[in-house]
Design an enzyme around this catalytic site. Sequence first.
Site, PDB file in Angstrom:
ATOM      1  N   GLY A   1      59.683 -50.369  20.257  1.00 30.15           N
ATOM      2  CA  GLY A   1      60.181 -51.021  19.055  1.00 30.15           C
ATOM      3  C   GLY A   1      61.686 -50.983  18.955  1.00 30.15           C
ATOM      4  O   GLY A   1      62.335 -51.971  18.618  1.00 30.15           O
ATOM      5  N   ALA A   2      62.275 -49.813  19.242  1.00 30.24           N
ATOM      6  CA  ALA A   2      63.722 -49.633  19.147  1.00 30.24           C
ATOM      7  C   ALA A   2      64.099 -48.355  19.872  1.00 30.24           C
ATOM      8  O   ALA A   2      63.238 -47.546  20.220  1.00 30.24           O
ATOM      9  CB  ALA A   2      64.164 -49.571  17.685  1.00 30.24           C
TER      10      ALA A   2
ATOM     11  N   GLU B   1      67.254 -45.223  19.787  1.00 30.86           N
ATOM     12  CA  GLU B   1      68.314 -44.657  18.964  1.00 30.86           C
ATOM     13  C   GLU B   1      69.587 -44.298  19.734  1.00 30.86           C
ATOM     14  O   GLU B   1      70.231 -43.280  19.449  1.00 30.86           O
ATOM     15  CB  GLU B   1      67.793 -43.395  18.257  1.00 30.86           C
ATOM     16  CG  GLU B   1      67.451 -42.226  19.188  1.00 30.86           C
ATOM     17  CD  GLU B   1      66.025 -42.225  19.698  1.00 30.86           C
ATOM     18  OE1 GLU B   1      65.566 -41.175  20.180  1.00 30.86           O
ATOM     19  OE2 GLU B   1      65.367 -43.283  19.607  1.00 30.86           O
ATOM     20  N   ASN B   2      70.005 -45.110  20.692  1.00 29.35           N
ATOM     21  CA  ASN B   2      71.221 -44.814  21.427  1.00 29.35           C
ATOM     22  C   ASN B   2      72.384 -44.560  20.467  1.00 29.35           C
ATOM     23  O   ASN B   2      72.565 -45.282  19.488  1.00 29.35           O
ATOM     24  CB  ASN B   2      71.594 -45.991  22.337  1.00 29.35           C
ATOM     25  CG  ASN B   2      70.441 -46.445  23.189  1.00 29.35           C
ATOM     26  OD1 ASN B   2      69.855 -45.686  23.942  1.00 29.35           O
ATOM     27  ND2 ASN B   2      70.091 -47.727  23.064  1.00 29.35           N
TER      28      ASN B   2
ATOM     29  N   HIS C   1      64.006 -45.109  10.793  1.00 30.93           N
ATOM     30  CA  HIS C   1      63.578 -44.183  11.844  1.00 30.93           C
ATOM     31  C   HIS C   1      64.697 -43.964  12.859  1.00 30.93           C
ATOM     32  O   HIS C   1      65.027 -42.820  13.208  1.00 30.93           O
ATOM     33  CB  HIS C   1      62.334 -44.745  12.531  1.00 30.93           C
ATOM     34  CG  HIS C   1      61.806 -43.914  13.652  1.00 30.93           C
ATOM     35  ND1 HIS C   1      60.694 -43.110  13.529  1.00 30.93           N
ATOM     36  CD2 HIS C   1      62.228 -43.751  14.939  1.00 30.93           C
ATOM     37  CE1 HIS C   1      60.460 -42.495  14.669  1.00 30.93           C
ATOM     38  NE2 HIS C   1      61.387 -42.879  15.547  1.00 30.93           N
ATOM     39  N   GLU C   2      65.299 -45.061  13.337  1.00 25.56           N
ATOM     40  CA  GLU C   2      66.335 -44.934  14.365  1.00 25.56           C
ATOM     41  C   GLU C   2      67.581 -44.234  13.818  1.00 25.56           C
ATOM     42  O   GLU C   2      68.195 -43.428  14.517  1.00 25.56           O
ATOM     43  CB  GLU C   2      66.696 -46.308  14.928  1.00 25.56           C
ATOM     44  CG  GLU C   2      65.531 -47.066  15.547  1.00 25.56           C
ATOM     45  CD  GLU C   2      64.716 -46.232  16.520  1.00 25.56           C
ATOM     46  OE1 GLU C   2      65.314 -45.504  17.341  1.00 25.56           O
ATOM     47  OE2 GLU C   2      63.481 -46.308  16.476  1.00 25.56           O
TER      48      GLU C   2
ATOM     49  N   HIS D   1      67.303 -40.532  13.609  1.00 26.08           N
ATOM     50  CA  HIS D   1      67.531 -39.900  14.912  1.00 26.08           C
ATOM     51  C   HIS D   1      68.988 -39.528  15.127  1.00 26.08           C
ATOM     52  O   HIS D   1      69.290 -38.653  15.948  1.00 26.08           O
ATOM     53  CB  HIS D   1      67.116 -40.855  16.034  1.00 26.08           C
ATOM     54  CG  HIS D   1      65.681 -40.757  16.434  1.00 26.08           C
ATOM     55  ND1 HIS D   1      65.078 -39.563  16.795  1.00 26.08           N
ATOM     56  CD2 HIS D   1      64.726 -41.711  16.572  1.00 26.08           C
ATOM     57  CE1 HIS D   1      63.822 -39.795  17.124  1.00 26.08           C
ATOM     58  NE2 HIS D   1      63.578 -41.084  16.994  1.00 26.08           N
TER      59      HIS D   1
ATOM     60  N   GLU E   1      60.585 -37.398  17.387  1.00 27.50           N
ATOM     61  CA  GLU E   1      59.917 -38.582  16.840  1.00 27.50           C
ATOM     62  C   GLU E   1      59.243 -38.282  15.513  1.00 27.50           C
ATOM     63  O   GLU E   1      59.257 -39.102  14.584  1.00 27.50           O
ATOM     64  CB  GLU E   1      58.912 -39.128  17.853  1.00 27.50           C
ATOM     65  CG  GLU E   1      59.513 -39.525  19.184  1.00 27.50           C
ATOM     66  CD  GLU E   1      60.622 -40.567  19.059  1.00 27.50           C
ATOM     67  OE1 GLU E   1      60.730 -41.218  17.992  1.00 27.50           O
ATOM     68  OE2 GLU E   1      61.384 -40.727  20.015  1.00 27.50           O
TER      69      GLU E   1
END
Length: 865
Positions: A279-280, A282-283, A314-315, A318, A337
């Site tokens: 989905g994505a 988190e860089n 969510h990202e 992180h 997660e």
Amino acid sequence: MLRIAHFVVFLLAVSSCFVVHAAESAYRLDSAVEPTFQQISLTLDPDNLDFSGSTIIDINVTQPVTHIGFYQSDLNIKQAELVSDGESFVLTIDPAQHDIQHAKTGSEIAAGHYQLTIAFDGQLNTTSDGAYISKFEGRNYISTQFEDMLARKAFPSFDEPSNKIPYQLTIRAPEKHVVLSNTPVQQRAVEAGWQTVEFKRTQPMPSYLVAFAVGEYDSIEIQGLSVPGRIYAPKGQAHLASFAAKHTPAILDYLEGYFATPYPYQKLDFVAVPTFTHGAMENVGLVTYRTSILLRGDKPILTEQATPLMVVAHELAHMWYGNLVTMAWWDDLWLNEAFASFMAGKLMEDLYPEHNYAARLVAENAFDPDAAATTRPVKKEVKVNADVMEGLGLNYSKGEATLQWIESQIGAPAFQAAIREYMKEFAWQNAEADDLWRALAGHSEIDIPSIMRTYLEQSSYPLISVTEDGTVSQQRYRLAGAKVAEQQWVVPIELLVKRKGKITKESILLSQPSAQFKALADAQWVFPNHRAKGYYRWQISAAQRAALLSDLSALSALEKKSMLYNFQALLKAGHIGVSDMMTVLNRLAEDDDPMVVRAVASTLAEYDYLVNEQNQALFGEFLDDSLQAWLEQLGTQDSKTDSDEVTRLRHAVFGLLSSYTSNPKVLGVAESLAEQYLAEPDSDRRQMAYRAMRAVAKRGDKQWLDKFIASYTATNDANVQAVIGSAMLFPGQAERLRVLDFAMSDAVNSADTIGLVAEVADASDDHVLMYQWLTENVSTLIEKLPEYHVSRLPEYLSKSCSQSNIKLADAFYQKVAVDYPVMGRSWQIARSNSEQCVALKNRYQQDFTDYLLTRSADSKVPAGE
């Protein structure tokens, strides 16, 4: 992700190598060699798969070693040197196991400070692993996915999360492209049509968070952030990111407030990636997303808003948990997660109450997979990427559910205070799960570490039994007939108890196999999961169950929903029968709360495995009787004035009825909705159209498939393609073969291919054609798929409730096991789940049919007879 099949034991021969000390294992680097900083220079062109680069890694050698270990995968090492005090040593590179390389000088390497310099080249891939190319409207875009162990595919590195160091990237690319990385640009120079972009040095971070993107991106600004930020999208698509841009500042502000810490990085950019496995990601400073999540226009309808909001939350969570504080090794990825999901849920409840996230039962997403006999603990030994990705869904759902549960036990303010202290203590460092449990324990009177270890270092969960004399006992929840080892947990239990007409709340802690509690004795009824937060199943006596069902007004809607799912779990475990379950279900179907009725529809949909040619019409009649009145009340058109629960109930009721009913009115509406959407794919109609198209496909033919494929190929909208692709449930052999051919075509990108192939597997109970096709095309399919999809192929394609299909799958995977051992563990899981489904079908098929027959006969008896 999953590698050991039931029919073959794949042994990894662990070779030993002599070193001065024993810090290096077969899958970990020597701790005596510590990286402190890495510079990376890359030459990239989206129109050329070949790339080249060089890297300089500053290292400290803390004691003499025979070699320097580092990771690389699929790269060509052209030259490697070790430099110290102006003296250079040419290195020879010997490959070891698990992508580890041993760089040797020919003699012992003394303790001291060095620079490891490596020149290399490689190829970008098209399977969305490592550094890869996506295609969109005739243009190529480079992006990255380095979690879990994939940074080594783009550059040599000390690719372990405990090696948390600063990076500095320099990228050379054709001048026309936008070039992005984790930090702002330090300087840019252009010469002869090529640009060289030097980025600022990053803060300390693990290699899996390094990221870059190169392509003809358009962008819009994210206004109102505490740092600079933009959203980048393929050319001509940036305007579709306006909804995400509008809401990101509030999401970031909420998280900064919760953690009492400013966003810790220099910028915050998002990139919509045309081909993306997950989905994505988190860089740091450069978060990547599936285009279908990030590009939803300006004002999507309510049910279309939740996913992008939740994923962005969510990202960004992180950035603190995972990035600022990082796991020491991959065995704690689950906590990264889980915590991000926990924070996203909390944020959605507080900032976006219209989405009713407080009504979610997160544990319900975990219970079924966690009960399987093949399931491993979320905290488990990890050696390779496949180990990390095994049970990935449980990392999110079980982890989040247990964190919610613990917060409910110690209180939200105490939980938040503990998290803030934990973040402050471990900022820019690595931490382990036990560090978090200790922080939480400091703000609680209950033994948090003991509770969490029993839930997270062993699989499954307890079944709590409460008897009428107040005895509370625990045993491992198991599906009917499953053979699993007994286990024990430390379980906080909250109960509602009705005694002598009065309802009270009780809290107990069960740390033994059983104990007696006087407050529970002689109750009229007991509801053993007050607030519906507990991570366990429960059972009470038949008499108390009947009393509880006659007193449902004492429960909240969330508790009623939880109770329904709990009794469904008891049916699967063999503790109640079909008629008992239907009594519960029919009682709750009378409820006037859309949340409860939607849970009823969801539970009815689970009986698909018991529906066959003999009872399908009867099941359709049953659904008509149970849900038709709701459909008439709700209608078939979504309205922007509807609440989230009403809209979702409409979708659930229509989806179930249109799949099974023979009602010509419902089927006519399905065809009309499908036609309208294929002609004009309006996002406001998307959710209803998805269900309509699935219903049409189940009864469809070549003409409908023609329309599906034509509409899929005519659009560049990933959301439209997702809806059409996930509706291709055509049962005819010719149609299934055509869908398979379409899935392998260039019209479907690598990350979406597995979804279409899985639809073919689900479209028919007869898998003969599926395995014939797989046998002929497995190599081509695997070549196209991302690594994650390859490792889980059996779970995508080989779920079944048929013994004959299990035999077909056995024969297929035995043949491919030698060439693709990574599928072995996944087939073990899929096979076990399939066998369990067969067992339940054999146990309940006749009872289910008898119930439907009796109900049908009763409904036809005139009133008064």
